[in-house]
Design a protein around this motif. Structure first.
Motif, PDB file in Angstrom:
ATOM      1  N   LEU A 123      -0.690  -1.347   4.145  1.00 34.09           N
ATOM      2  CA  LEU A 123      -0.333  -2.222   3.022  1.00 34.09           C
ATOM      3  C   LEU A 123      -1.356  -3.346   2.951  1.00 34.09           C
ATOM      4  O   LEU A 123      -1.535  -4.091   3.915  1.00 34.09           O
ATOM      5  CB  LEU A 123       1.080  -2.767   3.205  1.00 34.09           C
ATOM      6  N   ARG A 162      -6.423  -6.430  -4.489  1.00 30.46           N
ATOM      7  CA  ARG A 162      -5.301  -5.509  -4.316  1.00 30.46           C
ATOM      8  C   ARG A 162      -4.222  -6.154  -3.459  1.00 30.46           C
ATOM      9  O   ARG A 162      -4.527  -6.787  -2.445  1.00 30.46           O
ATOM     10  CB  ARG A 162      -5.824  -4.232  -3.648  1.00 30.46           C
ATOM     11  N   SER A 200      -0.881  -4.519  -2.332  1.00 27.80           N
ATOM     12  CA  SER A 200       0.249  -3.620  -2.103  1.00 27.80           C
ATOM     13  C   SER A 200       1.224  -4.221  -1.089  1.00 27.80           C
ATOM     14  O   SER A 200       2.416  -3.906  -1.108  1.00 27.80           O
ATOM     15  CB  SER A 200      -0.239  -2.248  -1.631  1.00 27.80           C
ATOM     16  N   ARG A 224       3.485  -6.432  -3.135  1.00 31.81           N
ATOM     17  CA  ARG A 224       4.330  -5.578  -3.971  1.00 31.81           C
ATOM     18  C   ARG A 224       5.449  -4.954  -3.141  1.00 31.81           C
ATOM     19  O   ARG A 224       6.601  -4.892  -3.575  1.00 31.81           O
ATOM     20  CB  ARG A 224       3.481  -4.489  -4.616  1.00 31.81           C
ATOM     21  N   ALA A 225       5.111  -4.508  -1.940  1.00 33.73           N
ATOM     22  CA  ALA A 225       6.118  -3.926  -1.055  1.00 33.73           C
ATOM     23  C   ALA A 225       7.176  -4.957  -0.688  1.00 33.73           C
ATOM     24  O   ALA A 225       8.371  -4.647  -0.617  1.00 33.73           O
ATOM     25  CB  ALA A 225       5.454  -3.386   0.203  1.00 33.73           C
ATOM     26  N   GLY A 269       8.021  -0.047   3.167  1.00 34.01           N
ATOM     27  CA  GLY A 269       7.194  -0.657   2.132  1.00 34.01           C
ATOM     28  C   GLY A 269       6.238   0.330   1.503  1.00 34.01           C
ATOM     29  O   GLY A 269       6.023   0.320   0.286  1.00 34.01           O
ATOM     30  N   VAL A 272       6.156   1.368  -2.520  1.00 33.69           N
ATOM     31  CA  VAL A 272       4.972   1.255  -3.377  1.00 33.69           C
ATOM     32  C   VAL A 272       4.624   2.611  -3.988  1.00 33.69           C
ATOM     33  O   VAL A 272       4.304   2.701  -5.181  1.00 33.69           O
ATOM     34  CB  VAL A 272       3.785   0.687  -2.577  1.00 33.69           C
ATOM     35  N   ALA A 286       6.990   3.235  -6.741  1.00 36.72           N
ATOM     36  CA  ALA A 286       6.686   2.391  -7.897  1.00 36.72           C
ATOM     37  C   ALA A 286       5.552   2.995  -8.725  1.00 36.72           C
ATOM     38  O   ALA A 286       5.592   2.960  -9.960  1.00 36.72           O
ATOM     39  CB  ALA A 286       6.307   0.985  -7.432  1.00 36.72           C
ATOM     40  N   HIS A 287       4.567   3.562  -8.058  1.00 39.22           N
ATOM     41  CA  HIS A 287       3.493   4.237  -8.797  1.00 39.22           C
ATOM     42  C   HIS A 287       4.041   5.456  -9.549  1.00 39.22           C
ATOM     43  O   HIS A 287       3.653   5.709 -10.699  1.00 39.22           O
ATOM     44  CB  HIS A 287       2.391   4.675  -7.833  1.00 39.22           C
ATOM     45  N   TYR A 324      -2.106   4.992  -5.060  1.00 40.40           N
ATOM     46  CA  TYR A 324      -1.782   4.310  -3.811  1.00 40.40           C
ATOM     47  C   TYR A 324      -3.058   3.920  -3.059  1.00 40.40           C
ATOM     48  O   TYR A 324      -3.100   2.877  -2.400  1.00 40.40           O
ATOM     49  CB  TYR A 324      -0.921   5.222  -2.925  1.00 40.40           C
TER      50      TYR A 324
END
Length: 355
Positions: free
Chosen positions: A77, A83, A85, A88-89, A110, A114, A117-118, A142
């Motif tokens: 992550l 970036r 991630s 976001r996680a 996490g 993610v 979510a994608h 990802y």
């Protein structure tokens, strides 16, 4: 960052999986269970989640230490200017960023969040989420690469791991297993994207994927006199992506993949990559995929491929093939790095360099 310092890109990876390490897994809680639970909670295929994690880190959380592009944990992550991630996680799962960095169960959760979510952003419905091949574009996203060729390469690599299966283990005897899955990936918008790179202008067996111009200097201020061996502290695809990111301000001339020894050149030999501080002007830098504390990355294929490259560079530029001129990053004066570390086998490597 440790990075301060062939075949076509979509060719199949042949994996000989070595034991992975999860030194930060909660006591009494297996990594295998963590993958199962995370996959169920976010409706992500478990084996695909494992394949993504294995491609990123060999399922090693590295005690919460960051990768070269500031990525953390088994699922890598990331938190950097380009970036996030990790953030976001944290928002999706409610886990703190500290726990996501250091706790294996939280980190895997996490990563699953993610990835899901994608998939949601791409419009995958419940039925499509049950089809492994449909996840291909989500996996490509990802990886975080803006370059579509690199994103495709990242996803292809994950599906190659999925096809071979994973047989990972931990120091505590825990095992993470997936069976070989014969899956035809649905590449969607990536189907017509060309494979990564062209042929290298300086070393034809390698691919050519140029680093961002903000990450190296044109030309040289000194004659080339040494080769510096590095370890990426990250994945092959991630390192290539990071050297293309202008925020990185680092680069190396070559990057080598662990599984099969594939080489990508990113800076011309005649230009100055930024990898070894004061030695940059006279050095050629070679990055090797992996982490210094995990010997599973240092495969014979990598040693042989890198040694052939180093022999070529020495012969081309008149560099003696000895340990005074072929050095580790940690041996360059003025550097505070430890790569390639104690797991790098110099005897094997120099034996290959010298035939």
């Amino acid at each position: 960052m440790a990075v301060l310092c062939g075949t076509a890109a979509a060719a199949a990876i042949t994996l000989t999986v070595q034991p992975a390490t999860a030194t930060n897994a909660p006591e009494g809680d297996s990594m295998a269970d963590a993958f199962t639970d995370a996959a169920e909670e976010y409706d992500v295929p478990r084996d695909l989640l494992v394949a993504v994690g294995y491609g990123e880190t060999h399922l090693d959380g590295h005690n919460g230490e960051p990768s070269q592009d500031n990525g953390f944990g088994v699922m890598h992550l990331v938190s950097n200017p380009d970036r996030d991630s990790l953030g976001r996680a944290s928002k999706i799962t409610g886990e703190s960023e500290t726990d996501l960095k250091r706790e294996t169960r939280a980190n895997i959760l996490g990563g699953a969040a993610v990835l899901r979510a994608h998939a949601d952003a791409l419009g995958l419905d419940a039925a499509e989420r049950d089809e492994l091949g449909k996840w291909y574009p989500a996996v490509a996203r990802y990886g975080g690469a803006e370059n579509k060729q690199l994103a495709k390469f990242y996803a292809d690599s994950a599906y190659e791991i999925l096809a071979d299966g994973v047989r990972g283990g931990t120091d505590g005897g825990d095992r993470v297993r997936t069976r070989a899955r014969d899956v035809a990936p649905d590449r969607g918008g990536y189907a017509d994207v060309p494979d990564l790179g062209t042929r290298s202008p300086d070393y034809p067996p390698a691919l050519w994927v140029p680093a961002h111009e903000a990450n190296y200097a044109a030309g040289r201020s000194a004659a080339i006199s040494q080769v510096v061996v590095h370890v990426t502290q990250g994945s092959y695809a991630g390192s290539i992506s990071w050297f293309q990111n202008p925020e990185a301000e680092v680069s190396a001339h070559y990057v080598i993949r662990s599984a099969d020894g594939e080489i990508t050149q990113m800076v011309r030999d005649g230009d100055t990559a930024w990898h070894a501080r004061d030695a940059n002007s006279s050095a050629l830098g070679i990055e090797h995929e992996g982490f210094i504390d995990d010997p599973s990355w240092f495969t014979d294929a990598m040693y042989r491929s890198s040694a052939a490259l180093t022999k070529h560079l020495c012969d081309t530029h008149g560099i003696p093939k000895d340990r005074e001129h072929i050095v580790g990053h940690s041996e360059v004066p003025g550097n505070d790095h430890t790569d390639p570390g104690p797991n790098w086998n110099w005897d094997t490597y120099m034996g290959y360099v010298n035939g």
